[in-house]
Motif scaffolding. Structure first.
Motif, PDB file in Angstrom:
ATOM      1  N   GLY A 235       0.916  -1.060   0.100  1.00 54.07           N
ATOM      2  CA  GLY A 235       0.031   0.032  -0.018  1.00 54.07           C
ATOM      3  C   GLY A 235       0.810   1.455  -0.017  1.00 54.07           C
ATOM      4  N   ARG A 236       1.804   1.433   0.949  1.00 48.94           N
ATOM      5  CA  ARG A 236       2.598   2.345   1.036  1.00 48.94           C
ATOM      6  C   ARG A 236       3.667   2.568  -0.231  1.00 48.94           C
ATOM      7  NH1 ARG A 236       3.728   5.213   5.663  1.00 48.94           N
ATOM      8  NH2 ARG A 236       2.374   4.665   7.403  1.00 48.94           N
ATOM      9  N   MET A 237       3.943   1.462  -0.816  1.00 51.25           N
ATOM     10  CA  MET A 237       4.740   1.509  -1.996  1.00 51.25           C
ATOM     11  C   MET A 237       3.936   2.131  -3.341  1.00 51.25           C
ATOM     12  SD  MET A 237       7.628   0.797  -1.360  1.00 51.25           S
ATOM     13  CE  MET A 237       8.182   1.055  -2.857  1.00 51.25           C
ATOM     14  N   ALA A 238       2.554   1.709  -3.205  1.00 51.78           N
ATOM     15  CA  ALA A 238       1.857   2.215  -4.198  1.00 51.78           C
ATOM     16  C   ALA A 238       1.690   3.701  -4.080  1.00 51.78           C
ATOM     17  CB  ALA A 238       0.412   1.850  -4.140  1.00 51.78           C
ATOM     18  N   LEU A 239       1.542   4.216  -2.973  1.00 53.57           N
ATOM     19  CA  LEU A 239       1.457   5.657  -2.778  1.00 53.57           C
ATOM     20  C   LEU A 239       2.664   6.249  -3.067  1.00 53.57           C
ATOM     21  CD1 LEU A 239       0.068   8.097  -1.444  1.00 53.57           C
ATOM     22  CD2 LEU A 239       0.981   7.456   0.732  1.00 53.57           C
ATOM     23  N   VAL A 240       3.792   5.708  -2.735  1.00 58.61           N
ATOM     24  CA  VAL A 240       5.253   6.336  -3.335  1.00 58.61           C
ATOM     25  C   VAL A 240       5.038   6.145  -4.804  1.00 58.61           C
ATOM     26  CG1 VAL A 240       7.515   5.743  -3.432  1.00 58.61           C
ATOM     27  CG2 VAL A 240       6.418   5.591  -1.391  1.00 58.61           C
ATOM     28  N   ALA A 241       4.678   5.267  -5.659  1.00 55.72           N
ATOM     29  CA  ALA A 241       4.482   5.084  -7.119  1.00 55.72           C
ATOM     30  C   ALA A 241       3.722   6.217  -7.541  1.00 55.72           C
ATOM     31  CB  ALA A 241       4.065   3.823  -7.606  1.00 55.72           C
ATOM     32  N   GLY A 242       2.578   6.471  -6.960  1.00 56.17           N
ATOM     33  CA  GLY A 242       1.674   7.534  -7.415  1.00 56.17           C
ATOM     34  C   GLY A 242       2.284   9.094  -7.386  1.00 56.17           C
ATOM     35  N   ALA A 243       3.029   9.070  -6.008  1.00 55.31           N
ATOM     36  CA  ALA A 243       3.901  10.460  -5.874  1.00 55.31           C
ATOM     37  C   ALA A 243       4.794  10.789  -6.950  1.00 55.31           C
ATOM     38  CB  ALA A 243       4.153  10.346  -4.297  1.00 55.31           C
ATOM     39  N   ILE A 244       5.434   9.745  -7.284  1.00 54.07           N
ATOM     40  CA  ILE A 244       6.631   9.792  -8.121  1.00 54.07           C
ATOM     41  C   ILE A 244       5.953  10.181  -9.486  1.00 54.07           C
ATOM     42  CG2 ILE A 244       8.241   8.387  -9.603  1.00 54.07           C
ATOM     43  CD1 ILE A 244       9.101   6.797  -6.964  1.00 54.07           C
ATOM     44  N   SER A 245       5.049   9.547  -9.796  1.00 52.48           N
ATOM     45  CA  SER A 245       4.340   9.689 -11.199  1.00 52.48           C
ATOM     46  C   SER A 245       3.796  11.227 -11.299  1.00 52.48           C
ATOM     47  CB  SER A 245       3.320   8.721 -11.456  1.00 52.48           C
ATOM     48  OG  SER A 245       3.700   7.406 -11.409  1.00 52.48           O
ATOM     49  N   LEU A 246       3.065  11.707 -10.218  1.00 55.58           N
ATOM     50  CA  LEU A 246       2.681  12.921 -10.356  1.00 55.58           C
ATOM     51  C   LEU A 246       3.649  14.149 -10.203  1.00 55.58           C
ATOM     52  CD1 LEU A 246      -0.539  12.387  -7.933  1.00 55.58           C
ATOM     53  CD2 LEU A 246      -0.301  12.678 -10.310  1.00 55.58           C
ATOM     54  N   ASP A 247       4.827  13.665  -9.520  1.00 53.35           N
ATOM     55  CA  ASP A 247       5.819  14.660  -9.319  1.00 53.35           C
ATOM     56  C   ASP A 247       6.541  14.833 -10.572  1.00 53.35           C
ATOM     57  OD1 ASP A 247       7.607  16.451  -7.829  1.00 53.35           O
ATOM     58  OD2 ASP A 247       8.906  14.853  -7.390  1.00 53.35           O
ATOM     59  N   SER A 248       6.739  13.616 -11.375  1.00 53.86           N
ATOM     60  CA  SER A 248       7.420  13.858 -12.625  1.00 53.86           C
ATOM     61  C   SER A 248       6.414  14.606 -13.532  1.00 53.86           C
ATOM     62  CB  SER A 248       7.507  12.500 -13.283  1.00 53.86           C
ATOM     63  OG  SER A 248       8.401  11.745 -12.399  1.00 53.86           O
ATOM     64  N   LEU A 249       5.286  14.664 -13.496  1.00 53.39           N
ATOM     65  CA  LEU A 249       4.494  15.262 -14.331  1.00 53.39           C
ATOM     66  C   LEU A 249       4.440  16.909 -13.991  1.00 53.39           C
ATOM     67  CD1 LEU A 249       1.156  13.133 -14.586  1.00 53.39           C
ATOM     68  CD2 LEU A 249       3.008  13.545 -16.492  1.00 53.39           C
ATOM     69  N   LEU A 250       4.412  16.979 -12.704  1.00 49.70           N
ATOM     70  CA  LEU A 250       4.591  18.364 -12.347  1.00 49.70           C
ATOM     71  C   LEU A 250       5.897  19.179 -12.485  1.00 49.70           C
ATOM     72  CD1 LEU A 250       2.885  18.305  -8.811  1.00 49.70           C
ATOM     73  CD2 LEU A 250       1.907  19.300 -10.928  1.00 49.70           C
ATOM     74  N   GLY A 251       7.160  18.072 -12.538  1.00 47.62           N
ATOM     75  CA  GLY A 251       8.410  18.628 -12.689  1.00 47.62           C
ATOM     76  C   GLY A 251       8.486  19.127 -14.123  1.00 47.62           C
ATOM     77  N   ALA A 252       7.840  18.264 -15.110  1.00 48.22           N
ATOM     78  CA  ALA A 252       7.884  18.506 -16.360  1.00 48.22           C
ATOM     79  C   ALA A 252       7.060  19.833 -16.922  1.00 48.22           C
ATOM     80  CB  ALA A 252       7.307  17.388 -17.363  1.00 48.22           C
ATOM     81  N   GLY A 253       6.129  19.884 -16.088  1.00 44.43           N
ATOM     82  CA  GLY A 253       5.109  21.215 -16.495  1.00 44.43           C
ATOM     83  C   GLY A 253       5.818  22.440 -16.117  1.00 44.43           C
TER      84      GLY A 253
END
Length: 259
Positions: A35-53
């Motif tokens: 569960g926590r690793m899924a949260l980490v994966a989601g945070a990494i994905s969203l952070d990458s999108l925001l970093g590209a934005g």
């Protein structure tokens, strides 16, 4: 590669595993924290999108500023919107990074605890003849330092995944903006991958050698302290110091290569 990695042989209890076997065994330790690793994966994905934005917002604002006919009105209207969007993206990226780092620290800490328990159970399961052949100080060092290196590898791997996702998103934007320039940029990708794979092999060997050298110096310290009475009775302090200096220099050499 022998001239780079010379000086230390593998211990008799060392084992060589394939990457697939290692990943399967590592996954068993992370499975209770899915569960926590899924949260980490989601945070990494969203952070990458925001970093590209963020660079996209900057480029749009610069294009708008270059084409603006009235600089003052542009600053108060579109410019303020771009600034607000940039600050919002930055704040969300910081929040997601905080969630990723905190949950990663929690999961990695628990996994390292489980690893050390498993290693300690394996140490206790050995018979006494094993400790006649291998110094206890070296074994303790391997249990503690190897698991600590594992936690560092997991943290660095998650950071690498985050950067790779950011690169993929940026390449998507490159193709959307200019396909020709994006293809030209992709030409260097095979060289980067080849260099990374070669560095991976060197780094793996360097890390193994550094761990073995650290085990030797810890073993030397443990044996010297436990037998200091005997050493003083026979006036062997200088001999012990020379042996320690030699092992310590070896640790310095391999740690320097690892760095």
């Amino acid at each position: 590669m022998g001239f780079v990695m010379d000086g230390l042989d593998a211990e008799a209890y060392d084992r060589e595993y394939s990457d697939r076997t290692l990943l399967n065994r590592i996954a068993q330790y992370f499975r209770p924290h899915a569960g926590r690793m899924a949260l980490v994966a989601g945070a990494i994905s969203l952070d990458s999108l925001l970093g590209a934005g963020l660079p996209v917002i900057v480029s749009w604002s610069l294009d708008g500023l270059a084409n603006a006919t009235d600089l003052r009105s542009w600053v108060f209207r579109p410019g303020s919107y771009y600034l607000a969007a940039y600050l919002l993206f930055g704040a969300l990226s910081w929040t997601l990074n905080f969630l990723r780092q905190s949950n990663t620290a929690f999961v990695v800490g628990n996994v390292v605890l489980s690893l050390r328990r498993s290693a300690f159970d394996a140490v206790l399961a050995r018979d006494m003849s094993f400790y006649d052949e291998f110094p206890s100080g070296k074994i303790v060092s391997r249990v503690t330092s190897d698991t600590q290196d594992f936690s560092n590898v997991v943290t660095l791997t998650l950071n690498l995944i985050s950067q790779l996702l950011l690169v993929l998103v940026l390449f998507g934007l490159f193709f959307f903006i200019n396909v020709r320039l994006a293809l030209i940029t992709l030409c260097i990708v095979p060289l980067i991958i080849f260099t990374a794979l070669q560095f991976r092999r060197l780094a793996r060997h360097a890390t193994q050698q550094a761990r073995r050298a650290l085990g030797q110096v810890n073993s030397q310290v443990q044996e010297s302290i436990s037998g200091i009475t005997v050493a003083k009775n026979f006036r062997q302090e200088q001999t012990i110091y020379e042996e320690f200096a030699k092992v310590n220099a070896q640790v310095y050499k391999f740690t320097l290569r690892q760095g």
